[in-house]
Design a protein around this motif. Structure first.
Motif, PDB file in Angstrom:
ATOM      1  N   LEU A   1       0.835  -1.191   0.000  1.00 34.96           N
ATOM      2  CA  LEU A   1       0.000   0.000   0.000  1.00 34.96           C
ATOM      3  C   LEU A   1       0.874   1.247   0.000  1.00 34.96           C
ATOM      4  O   LEU A   1       1.946   1.274   0.603  1.00 34.96           O
ATOM      5  N   ALA A   2       0.397   2.279  -0.676  1.00 31.78           N
ATOM      6  CA  ALA A   2       1.109   3.562  -0.713  1.00 31.78           C
ATOM      7  C   ALA A   2       0.424   4.549   0.219  1.00 31.78           C
ATOM      8  O   ALA A   2      -0.802   4.529   0.401  1.00 31.78           O
ATOM      9  N   THR A   3       1.225   5.415   0.815  1.00 34.25           N
ATOM     10  CA  THR A   3       0.668   6.499   1.611  1.00 34.25           C
ATOM     11  C   THR A   3       0.072   7.550   0.679  1.00 34.25           C
ATOM     12  O   THR A   3       0.188   7.457  -0.542  1.00 34.25           O
ATOM     13  N   GLY A   4      -0.538   8.565   1.273  1.00 34.04           N
ATOM     14  CA  GLY A   4      -1.150   9.605   0.462  1.00 34.04           C
ATOM     15  C   GLY A   4      -0.164  10.322  -0.437  1.00 34.04           C
ATOM     16  O   GLY A   4      -0.535  10.820  -1.512  1.00 34.04           O
ATOM     17  N   ASP A   5       1.116  10.372  -0.036  1.00 39.51           N
ATOM     18  CA  ASP A   5       2.115  11.025  -0.881  1.00 39.51           C
ATOM     19  C   ASP A   5       2.926  10.029  -1.700  1.00 39.51           C
ATOM     20  O   ASP A   5       4.000  10.364  -2.207  1.00 39.51           O
ATOM     21  N   GLY A   6       2.411   8.801  -1.817  1.00 38.46           N
ATOM     22  CA  GLY A   6       2.993   7.844  -2.752  1.00 38.46           C
ATOM     23  C   GLY A   6       4.134   6.998  -2.258  1.00 38.46           C
ATOM     24  O   GLY A   6       4.778   6.299  -3.043  1.00 38.46           O
ATOM     25  N   HIS A   7       4.396   6.990  -0.951  1.00 41.64           N
ATOM     26  CA  HIS A   7       5.497   6.194  -0.410  1.00 41.64           C
ATOM     27  C   HIS A   7       4.992   4.826   0.050  1.00 41.64           C
ATOM     28  O   HIS A   7       3.913   4.706   0.628  1.00 41.64           O
ATOM     29  N   HIS A   8       5.832   3.788  -0.181  1.00 40.62           N
ATOM     30  CA  HIS A   8       5.480   2.434   0.242  1.00 40.62           C
ATOM     31  C   HIS A   8       6.234   1.998   1.492  1.00 40.62           C
ATOM     32  O   HIS A   8       5.807   1.087   2.192  1.00 40.62           O
ATOM     33  N   VAL A   9       7.364   2.615   1.767  1.00 40.59           N
ATOM     34  CA  VAL A   9       8.184   2.302   2.935  1.00 40.59           C
ATOM     35  C   VAL A   9       8.434   3.617   3.668  1.00 40.59           C
ATOM     36  O   VAL A   9       8.978   4.563   3.091  1.00 40.59           O
ATOM     37  N   VAL A  10       8.023   3.673   4.940  1.00 40.03           N
ATOM     38  CA  VAL A  10       7.965   4.949   5.654  1.00 40.03           C
ATOM     39  C   VAL A  10       8.703   4.842   6.989  1.00 40.03           C
ATOM     40  O   VAL A  10       8.547   3.844   7.710  1.00 40.03           O
ATOM     41  N   PRO A  11       9.508   5.854   7.355  1.00 36.14           N
ATOM     42  CA  PRO A  11      10.200   5.823   8.650  1.00 36.14           C
ATOM     43  C   PRO A  11       9.280   6.240   9.790  1.00 36.14           C
ATOM     44  O   PRO A  11       8.422   7.106   9.642  1.00 36.14           O
ATOM     45  N   LEU A  12       9.488   5.597  10.940  1.00 36.59           N
ATOM     46  CA  LEU A  12       8.784   5.972  12.164  1.00 36.59           C
ATOM     47  C   LEU A  12       9.511   5.331  13.341  1.00 36.59           C
ATOM     48  O   LEU A  12       9.724   4.110  13.356  1.00 36.59           O
ATOM     49  N   GLY A  13       9.889   6.148  14.305  1.00 34.85           N
ATOM     50  CA  GLY A  13      10.489   5.632  15.521  1.00 34.85           C
ATOM     51  C   GLY A  13      11.819   4.939  15.353  1.00 34.85           C
ATOM     52  O   GLY A  13      12.130   4.001  16.089  1.00 34.85           O
ATOM     53  N   GLY A  14      12.609   5.362  14.383  1.00 37.55           N
ATOM     54  CA  GLY A  14      13.922   4.763  14.183  1.00 37.55           C
ATOM     55  C   GLY A  14      13.930   3.567  13.268  1.00 37.55           C
ATOM     56  O   GLY A  14      15.006   3.095  12.877  1.00 37.55           O
ATOM     57  N   ASP A  15      12.771   3.024  12.914  1.00 37.74           N
ATOM     58  CA  ASP A  15      12.663   1.917  11.985  1.00 37.74           C
ATOM     59  C   ASP A  15      11.869   2.359  10.761  1.00 37.74           C
ATOM     60  O   ASP A  15      11.435   3.504  10.659  1.00 37.74           O
TER      61      ASP A  15
END
Length: 344
Positions: A93-107
């Protein structure tokens, strides 16, 4: 079903899952630790199946920063293949801005639709022709779709270089095993495999075996299977919902996937190397014009692929499987003439 704050398998709790889901504008209201996702857990740091507030099931995967670039490339490639009409894949799945791999909390994180599949009957699957036909169609579709997309530029995988490198590493770290395997590796390099550049190459999955397939449940409908919607409503015509674990995809000898699959059949039941699944696979490839069936070195690629498995068992420290692979490779060599006649 878990409640907020409960730590799940390998460290994913509902609070964390919900925070990740918000990056995709998903409202994740529960997790399902009783559901075991298909595929190798080594492909990520942690994973969990979660349910959205509208009843959809998704797979959340946590990645290390080192994993992220490769995962991004795979996600983009799967999206391109899907856009080219490829079936049997499950794009992230893609985020609203088209990203499939997203950083959060160091990972890093990725999300895909969770697909419920039928368990693979072992070892009975090796005799089921329909599975061979389904995977043959998948490979034909993959070849056609990959020729319609822009693939990353890369040096093709070389079985010759891999075998030579493996022997060199064994001579340093496992000299007794190197001594046992040296005759096989030398014959692969000197007789059985074509010289460098002599194999037709193309885009391959790179790890095609039935445990990396999510198989459609029998008599699948859009209703529920237990408490899980059947593949989130996805239907299939040939029994394959999706092929997963694309970490080893890339440009390889075009017969590599077929060789890998055939080798996986025989390690389960050697007699099945000439059985209905393999025959149906090759028949479907032939009908679809896939060049794998015309590759004179198909048998040699099966042997080389088993050396790849042996290397993986060494990495895992599974000495029993290392010994079994050695016996299996000898069986393949002893029965070469029979196998090549059957596969031809």
């Amino acid at each position: 079903m878990s409640s907020s704050g409960l730590t799940l398998d390998r460290g994913l709790d509902l609070e964390t899952v919900a925070r990740v889901g918000r990056l995709w504008r998903l409202r994740l209201q529960s997790v399902h630790p009783e559901l075991s996702p298909a595929g190798s857990p080594e492909r990520c740091l942690a994973r969990a199946v979660a349910e959205t507030d509208d009843g959809r099931y998704v797979l959340i995967e946590r990645l290390s920063p080192a994993m992220a670039p490769r995962k991004m490339a795979i996600a983009a490639l799967l999206q391109s293949l899907a856009g080219a009409g490829m079936q049997g894949i499950n794009p992230y799945l893609a985020t609203g801005d088209g990203h499939h791999v997203v950083p959060l909390g160091g990972d890093y994180w990725q999300i895909s639709p969770y697909l419920y599949g039928a368990p693979l009957p072992r070892p009975g699957w090796v005799w089921e022709a329909w599975r061979g036909a389904a995977l043959g169609r998948f490979l034909c579709d993959l070849r056609a779709a990959s020729q319609r997309v822009r693939l990353p530029e890369e040096v093709p995988f070389s079985p010759r270089a891999f075998c030579s490198d493996l022997l060199a590493r064994l001579e340093t770290h496992r000299p007794a095993l190197a001594e046992a395997l040296r005759p096989t590796v030398r014959r692969l390099l000197d007789e059985w495999l074509p010289t460098e550049g002599g194999l037709v190459t193309g885009f391959c999955h790179g790890d095609l075996h039935p445990l990396n397939v999510i198989w459609a449940p029998e008599r699948q409908t859009k209703g529920a299977i237990g408490s899980v919607p059947a593949a989130n409503g996805v239907l299939t015509a040939n029994g394959v919902l999706t092929v997963i674990d694309w970490e080893f995809c890339g440009i390889k000898p075009v017969a590599y996937d077929a060789a890998l699959l055939i080798g996986c059949v025989g390690i389960e039941v050697p007699e099945a190397l000439t059985g209905p699944l393999v025959r149906a696979l090759l028949q479907e490839l032939r009908a679809g014009g896939h060049p794998a069936v015309a590759e004179p070195a198909l048998w040699a690629l099966v042997v080389a692929a088993r050396l790849g498995w042996l290397s993986d068992w060494l990495r895992r420290g599974d000495e029993e499987m290392v010994a079994l692979e050695q016996d299996y490779i000898q069986l393949l060599i002893e029965h070469r003439a029979v196998l090549e006649r059957a596969w031809g």
